[in-house]
Structures are given as structure tokens and as C-alpha cells.
Design a protein around this motif. Structure first.
Motif, short mmCIF file in Angstrom:
data_model
loop_
_atom_site.label_atom_id
_atom_site.label_comp_id
_atom_site.label_asym_id
_atom_site.label_seq_id
_atom_site.Cartn_x
_atom_site.Cartn_y
_atom_site.Cartn_z
N GLU A 1 55.00 9.49 -14.47
CA GLU A 1 55.28 10.81 -13.92
C GLU A 1 54.06 11.72 -13.91
O GLU A 1 54.02 12.70 -13.16
CB GLU A 1 56.40 11.47 -14.72
CG GLU A 1 57.75 10.79 -14.61
CD GLU A 1 58.31 10.87 -13.20
OE1 GLU A 1 58.34 11.98 -12.65
OE2 GLU A 1 58.68 9.81 -12.65
N ILE B 1 57.04 20.16 -18.57
CA ILE B 1 58.43 19.72 -18.73
C ILE B 1 58.99 20.14 -20.08
O ILE B 1 59.91 20.96 -20.16
CB ILE B 1 58.54 18.19 -18.59
CG1 ILE B 1 57.95 17.72 -17.24
CG2 ILE B 1 60.01 17.76 -18.72
CD1 ILE B 1 58.71 18.18 -16.03
N CYS B 2 58.46 19.60 -21.15
CA CYS B 2 59.00 19.86 -22.48
C CYS B 2 58.31 21.06 -23.11
O CYS B 2 57.60 20.95 -24.12
CB CYS B 2 58.86 18.61 -23.36
SG CYS B 2 59.88 18.69 -24.86
N ARG C 1 64.91 12.03 -20.86
CA ARG C 1 66.19 12.62 -21.27
C ARG C 1 67.19 11.59 -21.79
O ARG C 1 68.09 11.93 -22.55
CB ARG C 1 66.81 13.41 -20.11
CG ARG C 1 67.08 12.62 -18.85
CD ARG C 1 67.56 13.55 -17.74
NE ARG C 1 67.74 12.83 -16.48
CZ ARG C 1 66.77 12.65 -15.59
NH1 ARG C 1 65.56 13.13 -15.84
NH2 ARG C 1 66.98 12.00 -14.48
N ASP D 1 62.49 21.95 -19.49
CA ASP D 1 63.17 21.55 -18.25
C ASP D 1 63.75 20.15 -18.45
O ASP D 1 63.25 19.15 -17.91
CB ASP D 1 62.19 21.57 -17.09
CG ASP D 1 62.88 21.46 -15.74
OD1 ASP D 1 64.09 21.19 -15.72
OD2 ASP D 1 62.20 21.63 -14.72
N CYS D 2 64.84 20.07 -19.21
CA CYS D 2 65.40 18.78 -19.57
C CYS D 2 65.95 18.03 -18.35
O CYS D 2 66.00 16.79 -18.35
CB CYS D 2 66.50 18.95 -20.61
SG CYS D 2 65.88 19.57 -22.20
N ASN D 3 66.37 18.74 -17.33
CA ASN D 3 66.91 18.08 -16.14
C ASN D 3 65.85 17.26 -15.41
O ASN D 3 66.17 16.27 -14.75
CB ASN D 3 67.50 19.11 -15.18
CG ASN D 3 68.78 19.73 -15.71
OD1 ASN D 3 69.51 19.09 -16.45
ND2 ASN D 3 69.03 20.98 -15.34
N ARG D 4 64.59 17.66 -15.52
CA ARG D 4 63.48 16.94 -14.87
C ARG D 4 62.80 15.95 -15.81
O ARG D 4 61.90 15.23 -15.39
CB ARG D 4 62.42 17.93 -14.37
CG ARG D 4 62.84 18.79 -13.20
CD ARG D 4 61.72 19.77 -12.86
NE ARG D 4 60.46 19.07 -12.60
CZ ARG D 4 59.25 19.62 -12.79
NH1 ARG D 4 59.14 20.83 -13.29
NH2 ARG D 4 58.16 18.93 -12.50
N CYS D 5 63.23 15.91 -17.06
CA CYS D 5 62.51 15.14 -18.06
C CYS D 5 62.76 13.64 -17.89
O CYS D 5 63.91 13.19 -17.89
CB CYS D 5 62.94 15.57 -19.46
SG CYS D 5 62.05 14.68 -20.76
N PRO D 6 61.70 12.85 -17.78
CA PRO D 6 61.87 11.40 -17.66
C PRO D 6 62.33 10.75 -18.96
O PRO D 6 62.69 9.57 -18.96
CB PRO D 6 60.47 10.91 -17.27
CG PRO D 6 59.54 11.94 -17.80
CD PRO D 6 60.28 13.25 -17.68
N LYS E 1 52.44 13.60 -10.89
CA LYS E 1 53.25 14.60 -10.19
C LYS E 1 53.14 16.00 -10.80
O LYS E 1 53.55 16.98 -10.18
CB LYS E 1 54.73 14.19 -10.22
CG LYS E 1 55.01 12.81 -9.63
CD LYS E 1 56.49 12.46 -9.80
CE LYS E 1 56.79 11.04 -9.34
NZ LYS E 1 58.21 10.68 -9.57
N TRP E 2 52.60 16.12 -12.00
CA TRP E 2 52.65 17.38 -12.73
C TRP E 2 51.46 18.27 -12.38
O TRP E 2 50.31 17.83 -12.37
CB TRP E 2 52.63 17.14 -14.24
CG TRP E 2 53.79 16.33 -14.75
CD1 TRP E 2 55.02 16.20 -14.19
CD2 TRP E 2 53.80 15.53 -15.94
NE1 TRP E 2 55.81 15.38 -14.95
CE2 TRP E 2 55.08 14.95 -16.03
CE3 TRP E 2 52.86 15.26 -16.92
CZ2 TRP E 2 55.44 14.12 -17.08
CZ3 TRP E 2 53.21 14.43 -17.97
CH2 TRP E 2 54.48 13.87 -18.04
#
Length: 217
Positions: free
Chosen positions: A16, A192-193, A206, A199-204, A19-20
Motif C-alpha cells: 500500500e 492511516i494509523c 484491519r 482511518d481504520c476503514n482504509r487500513c490494510p 499510494k500514500w
């Protein structure tokens, strides 16, 4: 978390990472990247947000990006260019001192060993490891607040301080497993974290993060 699961998490993060748009990643193309500019930028970053450090580095390195050029600038001029990083006056003096040491003791080159780097005034183990990782591709882990927080959050490490985390990671991870860990986790922690409002919904991670599964995030 077992080591096997932790290494699997790192692979998910590496996939990921491209993408960041993390502040830590913006340094890569901000100015000419050399061991010297990486060292000076790392000195600037102490108790300063990456966004502020980045802009200060751009202003400073537009005038001087070698030890020789830096010593042609007065301490006041350096301080002016790096403001408003934290402790800008102290850091201006430190930059000139380190530049002089590099010229006098290392022919103007940044040394590539932990022992030699930490022998420079104002360069501690964490700064030295960031330089070794980013300037020389060394298999070391620079444990800052992001790394310390995240490896504890994931449950791979149980420690009370970054220094203790550093010792555990050095002991538990093989050299190739430590490579690039600071850059990866810092970016993850910025985008993310985040410490606040992750942003837990986007976290790889989770599906395997203990904090996410417990609902504490």
C-alpha cells in the motif's frame, strides 16, 4: 502478535505504501538528496513536524547543500532560513558545528557507521540510524514515536520507551527484516494509523490489528 504475523503485516503495508501521500515521503524529491542533506534534515526534524522540516530544508539547501557551502553562511543566516523549526537557533549552531566536524575529521563526507555518526556532536543514535537507513540503505531501525507506538499497538512489542523498543527490534528482527522499517511505519502512522482519529476503514491491517478487533481504535 507473532513474528510471522508481524512480517505479514509489513508486506501488506509495503504493497500500500506507493499510494500514500505521507509528509515523510515528500522529502524524497524535495531537494538534492545526499548523506549530508539527509543528516542536516534529520537534525532539523527534532520536535518539528515533517511539513515544517521539509520547507525549512528547501530554503536552507537552496543556499547551501554541502559542508563547505554551509560554513560560508553565518549562524544567523542559517537560523533565518530554518525558522520556524523547533529550537532553530540551537539547530543553526549545531549545523555549523557538524559541518565543520565533517570537514575536519571526515574530509567533508558523512560517515557510514553508527559509531562515527554518534561521535559527531548533537547526533544521537536515532538520528544516526535515520541517516544510515535513508542515506546508506543500512539494515537498521530508527525507532521514533511512530515506530514505537505502532509496533506496540500491533502487539509485536511490549515496551515502555522507544529505547526499549529499539533493543527488542534489533534482537527479534533479521537485518533484511529491519530494512526500511522506519520509513514504512512513519508513513503509515501519518496517513492511516494516526495517533488521533485513525482511518481504520482504509487500513490494510484491519483484519489482523488487535486494536481494530477490540474496537479500541
Amino acid at each position: 502478535m507473532t513474528k510471522e504475523t508481524f512480517l505479514h503485516c509489513l508486506e501488506l503495508l509495503r504493497a500500500e505504501y506507493p499510494k500514500w501521500d505521507a509528509p515523510a515521503k515528500r522529502f524524497e524529491n524535495a531537494y538534492r538528496r545526499t548523506p549530508y542533506t539527509i543528516l542536516v534534515s534529520t537534525l532539523l526534524s527534532f520536535q518539528t513536524r515533517d511539513e515544517t522540516t521539509l520547507e525549512a530544508g528547501k530554503r536552507l539547501f537552496a543556499l547551501a547543500d554541502t559542508p563547505e557551502e554551509m560554513l560560508r553562511l553565518s549562524e544567523e543566516r542559517i537560523a533565518e532560513r530554518i525558522y520556524p523549526v523547533g529550537f532553530w537557533r540551537k539547530k543553526a549552531a549545531s549545523i555549523r558545528h557538524v559541518s565543520r566536524e565533517l570537514l575536519e575529521r571526515h574530509g567533508g563526507e558523512v560517515p557510514s557507521t553508527l559509531q562515527e555518526l554518534t561521535a559527531l556532536k548533537g547526533v544521537g543514535p536515532k538520528t544516526a540510524k535515520i541517516v544510515l537507513e535513508n542515506a546508506f540503505g543500512a539494515d537498521v531501525v530508527a525507532v521514533d514515536t511512530h515506530v514505537h507506538r505502532l509496533v506496540n499497538l500491533l502487539g509485536f512489542v511490549r515496551s515502555r520507551s522507544p529505547e526499549e523498543t529499539d533493543r527488542i527490534l534489533e534482537r527479534e528482527l533479521l537485518p533484511q527484516e529491519r530494512k526500511g522499517l522506519n520509513r514504512l511505519l512513519v508513513s503509515f502512522g501519518q496517513v492511516i494509523c494516526r495517533p488521533h482519529h485513525p482511518d481504520c476503514n482504509r487500513c490494510p491491517l484491519r483484519e489482523c490489528c488487535p486494536a481494530s478487533q477490540s474496537g479500541s481504535s
